[in-house]
Enzyme design. Structure first.
Site, PDB file in Angstrom:
ATOM      1  CD  GLU A 281       8.152  12.504 -15.151  1.00  0.00           C
ATOM      2  OE1 GLU A 281       7.122  13.155 -14.910  1.00  0.00           O
ATOM      3  OE2 GLU A 281       9.266  13.040 -15.333  1.00  0.00           O
TER       4      GLU A 281
ATOM      5  CB  SER B 242      12.544  22.775 -14.187  1.00  0.00           C
ATOM      6  OG  SER B 242      11.844  23.991 -14.290  1.00  0.00           O
TER       7      SER B 242
ATOM      8  CG  HIS C  12      -1.674  -1.243   1.458  1.00  0.00           C
ATOM      9  ND1 HIS C  12      -2.885  -1.547   0.892  1.00  0.00           N
ATOM     10  CD2 HIS C  12      -1.320  -2.327   2.200  1.00  0.00           C
ATOM     11  CE1 HIS C  12      -3.259  -2.758   1.277  1.00  0.00           C
ATOM     12  NE2 HIS C  12      -2.325  -3.264   2.072  1.00  0.00           N
TER      13      HIS C  12
ATOM     14  CE  LYS D 107      10.554  19.865 -11.034  1.00  0.00           C
ATOM     15  NZ  LYS D 107       9.203  20.104 -11.532  1.00  0.00           N
TER      16      LYS D 107
END
Ligand code: ARG
Length: 465
Positions: free
Chosen positions: A293, A280, A159, A286
């Site tokens: 992704e 970024s 979980h 970042k």
């Protein structure tokens, strides 16, 4: 090519205008099959000559003509003509230009229907080999990574909540198993792809004394299709590849998800190399895990192509229908997507840095040992359900007091159960994993066996078909 595609569209919007000729054209994507198409034609021409269906000299002329066509294509000098619609017509026309009307004998006892079925099977066979070899490459990288961190403890999750400590190598071997099954699925699919459809003609067979077994041997097929109607209209083998590709992408996507989570500041388990992250434009801190992704994102299109092909097939009466031409673009895209993603993963994982100390520290976090403490009480004769209740109350107590389990004194422990004694401090993350010493468990010796076995599996996997 480009000229043709643009030529049928209005310059401004790219929407088709009033030239419908491009609708049926497939040459801009089926030209990918030129090697298979030519190999099939050469085998066919040889068979025709052997059987006395065409003169032997003509077959020789055709074969050398086809080889010249192939060289021309490879040199990028082939005059692809969209008005000839597809690959087969383009190659045959060029052959006839080169060798004269003899070229027209090649299509004796053959139809584009069994020809395209052959091309797709030849292509799929090659692609399956390549896919399995990329899967093996990824398994090797996974194994290297697991061996490099063989003793590293990490939190295992259910979980997405920290559950029990496990070995990092055990986690990696879980993916090894998934990819092992994927390789098996592609192998299974190979067996059913490896059947020669040529000789089926348009649908009913051909009125010539052909030798299909000879063609099968020439092209390395294990068997010939037993029914011509099925052979020209079956695309199960593509569906099987796309299904196996979907499952494999699903595994890669789950892995991607973990990579995304693990590389976040919140988790901070891994650091991806610069090559596999992007910054970024406005937030200099970042390091986005774009490759993971995109792998996760691209999984959608592979599932989509599977659905598209299933839907394409479901309403088709026997035998060949032109709808079948629509099998290719999605299939090629699935192949390209899967193969590239497998390569990206090999690169990304061979350069990943694991934040060992941090991961190991979290593995030692005391709440994760709650199950082990319950098991410890079980060892003292407490029924498991009761022990579980004791630990639930103990954990709640610690949370209230802002303490870790190991901060508690034996007296405090004993307020929850008389059975606690000094031995409770021996329950560590390492003791926890070491105790899970049964087949499939995360005990270090089991994982060491698993690593050895995985190595052997890879070394034994010759993957020759
Ligand atoms: N381009 C066609 C395909 O991909 C080849 C077979 C065409 N056959 C025909 N009878 N029009 O399916």
């Amino acid at each position: 090519m480009a000229g043709f595609i643009l030529g049928s569209r209005s310059g401004e919007t790219g929407h088709p205008v009033n030239d419908f000729s491009s609708y049926t054209v497939s040459i801009h994507y089926d030209r990918r099959l030129y090697r298979q198409d030519i190999a099939g034609s050469i085998a066919h021409a040889r068979m025709l000559a052997r059987q006395g269906i065409i003169p032997a000299e003509d077959a020789e002329t055709i074969v050398s003509g086809l080889k010249s066509v192939e060289r021309e294509i490879e040199a990028g000098e082939f005059p692809w003509d969209p008005s000839l619609e597809d690959l087969h017509m383009n190659i045959e026309r060029r052959l006839t230009e080169m060798v004269g009307s003899i070229g027209g004998r090649l299509h004796t006892g053959r139809s584009r229907n069994d020809q395209i079925a052959l091309d797709m099977r030849l292509y799929t066979r090659e692609i399956i080999r390549e896919t399995i070899s990329e899967i093996r490459g990824l398994q090797r990288v996974l194994l290297d990574l697991a061996e490099k961190h063989q003793d590293l403890l990490m939190p295992g999750y259910t979980h997405l909540q920290r559950a029990q400590p496990v070995l990092f190598a055990h986690h990696m071997l879980a993916y090894f198993e998934m990819f092992q099954r994927d390789a098996g699925r592609f192998r299974d699919c190979y067996r059913r792809t490896d059947v020669l459809p040529l000789g089926s003609g348009a649908l009913a067979g051909v009125p010539y004394p052909t030798d299909r077994e000879f063609v099968a041997r020439e092209l390395g097929f294990t068997s010939i299709s037993p029914n011509s109607m099925d052979a020209v209209s079956d695309r199960d083998f593509l569906l099987e590849y796309e299904a196996a590709a979907s499952v494999c992408m699903m595994h890669l996507s789950r892995f991607s998800e973990e990579i995304v989570i693990w590389s976040s500041r919140e988790f901070d388990f891994i650091r991806l190399s610069d090559e596999f992250t992007t910054g970024s434009s406005i937030m200099p801190q970042k390091r986005n895990p774009d490759f993971a992704e995109l792998a996760r994102g691209k999984t959608g299109r592979v599932y989509g192509h599977l659905m598209a092909l299933l839907t394409l097939m479901k309403g088709l009466p026997l035998t060949y229908n032109r709808d079948l031409q629509e099998d290719k673009e999605g299939f090629f895209d699935s192949v390209d997507t899967l193969l590239t993603t497998l390569k990206v993963f090999q690169g990304m994982l061979s350069e990943v840095n694991v934040n060992r100390e941090h991961v190991a520290r979290l593995a030692g976090e005391s709440y994760m040992l709650a199950t082990d403490l319950a098991d410890y009480l079980v060892g003292k004769g407490v029924p498991f359900r009761e022990a579980h209740g004791v630990m639930r109350r103990l954990c709640a107590h610690c949370e209230q007091e802002g303490k870790e389990l190991q901060d508690l004194s034996v007296d405090e422990y004993r307020q929850f159960s008389e059975q606690f004694d000094e031995g409770v401090y021996e329950i560590t993350a390492l003791a926890s994993v070491t105790a899970r010493d049964n087949p499939g468990g995360t005990a270090p010796n089991r994982v060491a066996d698993g690593l050895r076995q995985a190595r052997e599996t890879l070394e034994a996997a010759t993957d020759d078909f």
